[in-house]
Design a protein around this motif. Sequence first.
Motif, PDB file in Angstrom:
ATOM      1  N   LYS A   1       0.322  -4.767   2.104  1.00  0.00           N
ATOM      2  CA  LYS A   1       0.824  -6.213   1.485  1.00  0.00           C
ATOM      3  C   LYS A   1       0.620  -7.403   2.543  1.00  0.00           C
ATOM      4  O   LYS A   1       0.231  -8.444   2.067  1.00  0.00           O
TER       5      LYS A   1
ATOM      6  N   LYS B   1      -3.842  -2.758  -4.088  1.00  0.00           N
ATOM      7  CA  LYS B   1      -3.107  -2.025  -4.913  1.00  0.00           C
ATOM      8  C   LYS B   1      -3.661  -0.744  -5.075  1.00  0.00           C
ATOM      9  O   LYS B   1      -3.123   0.204  -5.170  1.00  0.00           O
TER      10      LYS B   1
ATOM     11  N   THR C   1      -1.705   2.530  -4.202  1.00  0.00           N
ATOM     12  CA  THR C   1      -1.395   3.494  -5.293  1.00  0.00           C
ATOM     13  C   THR C   1      -1.846   4.845  -4.771  1.00  0.00           C
ATOM     14  O   THR C   1      -1.037   5.798  -4.873  1.00  0.00           O
TER      15      THR C   1
END
Length: 99
Positions: free
Chosen positions: A72, A86, A90
């Motif tokens: 992030k 992302k 994931t």
Amino acid sequence: MAIEVVPGWMTELEPEDVSFIRNFILASGSLKEIAHQYDVTYPTVRLRLDRLIQKIRISQEKENDPYVALIKRLAVNEKLDFDTAKILITEYRKTRKEE
């Protein structure tokens, strides 16, 4: 009274972030005043504040999962695009669940 213990989230900030926070407080939180001081537009200041908020939140998440916080942080600092971040998060979480 001096601060004896600096919060962890503050130690993760760049010097220009700390300077921005100082100026923001001295301007009583006025984004319009900060835009004037930095000679930029209001949306530019709003974006900078939003990124600073994200950095602080990510710093708090670091304690829970340092890898996710790193991904992030790279995205917020534009070292990695958000779509790739992302996907990495994931897939990482999928492998954690399998363990």
